[in-house]
Design a protein around this motif. Structure first.
Motif, PDB file in Angstrom:
ATOM      1  N   PRO A 119      -7.318   0.976   4.871  1.00  0.00           N
ATOM      2  CA  PRO A 119      -7.590   1.469   3.858  1.00  0.00           C
ATOM      3  C   PRO A 119      -6.858   2.082   3.039  1.00  0.00           C
ATOM      4  O   PRO A 119      -7.435   2.783   3.025  1.00  0.00           O
ATOM      5  CB  PRO A 119      -8.551   0.887   3.465  1.00  0.00           C
ATOM      6  CG  PRO A 119      -9.359   1.436   4.346  1.00  0.00           C
ATOM      7  CD  PRO A 119      -8.220   1.596   5.749  1.00  0.00           C
ATOM      8  N   GLY A 138       0.440  -1.260  -0.084  1.00  0.00           N
ATOM      9  CA  GLY A 138      -0.115  -0.077   0.219  1.00  0.00           C
ATOM     10  C   GLY A 138       0.992   1.175  -0.003  1.00  0.00           C
ATOM     11  O   GLY A 138       2.178   1.483  -1.015  1.00  0.00           O
ATOM     12  N   TYR A 146      -3.958  -1.549   0.304  1.00  0.00           N
ATOM     13  CA  TYR A 146      -4.559  -1.755  -1.072  1.00  0.00           C
ATOM     14  C   TYR A 146      -5.734  -2.595  -0.562  1.00  0.00           C
ATOM     15  O   TYR A 146      -6.897  -2.631  -0.692  1.00  0.00           O
ATOM     16  CB  TYR A 146      -3.776  -2.047  -1.929  1.00  0.00           C
ATOM     17  CG  TYR A 146      -2.768  -0.821  -2.503  1.00  0.00           C
ATOM     18  CD1 TYR A 146      -3.227   0.237  -2.543  1.00  0.00           C
ATOM     19  CD2 TYR A 146      -1.602  -1.394  -2.372  1.00  0.00           C
ATOM     20  CE1 TYR A 146      -2.473   1.383  -3.142  1.00  0.00           C
ATOM     21  CE2 TYR A 146      -0.673  -0.274  -2.627  1.00  0.00           C
ATOM     22  CZ  TYR A 146      -1.364   0.668  -3.189  1.00  0.00           C
ATOM     23  OH  TYR A 146       0.028   1.848  -4.561  1.00  0.00           O
ATOM     24  N   GLU A 147      -5.648  -4.056   0.245  1.00  0.00           N
ATOM     25  CA  GLU A 147      -6.686  -4.765   0.393  1.00  0.00           C
ATOM     26  C   GLU A 147      -6.752  -4.899   1.561  1.00  0.00           C
ATOM     27  O   GLU A 147      -6.061  -6.273   2.571  1.00  0.00           O
ATOM     28  CB  GLU A 147      -6.385  -5.763  -0.078  1.00  0.00           C
ATOM     29  CG  GLU A 147      -6.486  -6.041  -1.991  1.00  0.00           C
ATOM     30  CD  GLU A 147      -5.601  -7.178  -2.256  1.00  0.00           C
ATOM     31  OE1 GLU A 147      -6.069  -8.217  -2.416  1.00  0.00           O
ATOM     32  OE2 GLU A 147      -5.389  -7.260  -3.069  1.00  0.00           O
ATOM     33  N   ALA A 148      -7.462  -4.579   2.304  1.00  0.00           N
ATOM     34  CA  ALA A 148      -7.555  -4.200   4.185  1.00  0.00           C
ATOM     35  C   ALA A 148      -8.286  -5.793   4.507  1.00  0.00           C
ATOM     36  O   ALA A 148      -9.720  -6.130   3.907  1.00  0.00           O
ATOM     37  CB  ALA A 148      -7.761  -3.625   4.633  1.00  0.00           C
ATOM     38  N   SER A 199      -6.437  -2.079  10.617  1.00  0.00           N
ATOM     39  CA  SER A 199      -5.468  -1.554   9.492  1.00  0.00           C
ATOM     40  C   SER A 199      -6.031  -0.508   8.698  1.00  0.00           C
ATOM     41  O   SER A 199      -6.895  -0.389   8.921  1.00  0.00           O
ATOM     42  CB  SER A 199      -5.673  -2.916   8.144  1.00  0.00           C
ATOM     43  OG  SER A 199      -6.697  -3.484   8.301  1.00  0.00           O
ATOM     44  N   GLN A 219      -8.943   3.573  -0.527  1.00  0.00           N
ATOM     45  CA  GLN A 219      -9.822   3.602  -1.295  1.00  0.00           C
ATOM     46  C   GLN A 219     -10.078   4.277  -1.990  1.00  0.00           C
ATOM     47  O   GLN A 219     -10.542   5.645  -2.384  1.00  0.00           O
ATOM     48  CB  GLN A 219     -11.401   3.327   0.082  1.00  0.00           C
ATOM     49  CG  GLN A 219     -11.576   2.864   1.246  1.00  0.00           C
ATOM     50  CD  GLN A 219     -12.201   3.476   2.424  1.00  0.00           C
ATOM     51  OE1 GLN A 219     -12.947   4.424   2.156  1.00  0.00           O
ATOM     52  NE2 GLN A 219     -12.915   2.165   2.904  1.00  0.00           N
TER      53      GLN A 219
END
Length: 173
Positions: A108, A61, A97-99, A106, A110
């Motif tokens: 995110p 991320g 990026y992918e929570a 975490s 979005q």
């Protein structure tokens, strides 16, 4: 996530989304959100909060690091006098990026947007003193009754006189 919030950053415009290894520095001033405080001290809503951040693209991320500066206003814990103190809080946060929905910690990314407000809130609130005291105050309550006693002339307690005489006898023998 509100795009209009001062704390929301579009990492797509910075060219950071999806390109690990790239980074961008951001220095900006935003208005403090409400409830940026602990019991006796905090940053009043609308006061300036300076963000000096570095956003780095990583595989997972965007890693945000830097400092958050503001002026906290509140009351002295002992006297309740008004006080102001500068804050300089470090911030280090990974926006993923992918929570994982089960991971409440975490933060995110979005649709290419980062909301820095929760991370800034955590950094500022954690740097606020739980018991704020004015400069030069060591937190100890000092008082005197009657005559001031100096360290050079300690007052003897008559209750210890018997023990003192026993110790003096042991030293002499």
């Amino acid at each position: 996530m509100e795009r209009s919030s001062e704390f929301v950053i579009d990492v797509r415009k910075l060219g950071l989304a999806g390109s690990p290894g790239s980074w961008e520095s951001i220095a900006t001033t935003v208005r403090a959100p409400e409830d940026l405080r602990v019991e006796l001290i905090g940053v009043p809503q609308g006061d300036p909060v300076e963000l000096d951040l570095r956003l780095e693209s990583v595989v997972e991320g965007i890693f945000v690091s830097g400092t958050v500066r503001a002026t906290a206003k509140g009351q002295d814990a002992r006297t309740l006098d008004d006080l102001e103190m500068p804050l300089d809080a470090a911030i280090e946060e990974l926006f993923v990026y992918e929570a994982d929905p089960q991971d409440e910690e975490s933060r995110p990314v979005q649709a290419g947007l980062l909301d820095l407000e929760p991370a800034v809130r955590d950094a500022v609130v954690m740097s606020l003193p739980f018991r704020p005291l004015k400069d030069g105050d060591d937190g100890e309550f000092h008082y005197t009754l009657g005559e001031d006693i100096t360290e050079d002339e300690p007052e003897e307690d008559p209750r210890w006189a018997a023990l003192k005489s026993v110790l003096n006898e042991e030293k002499e023998s």
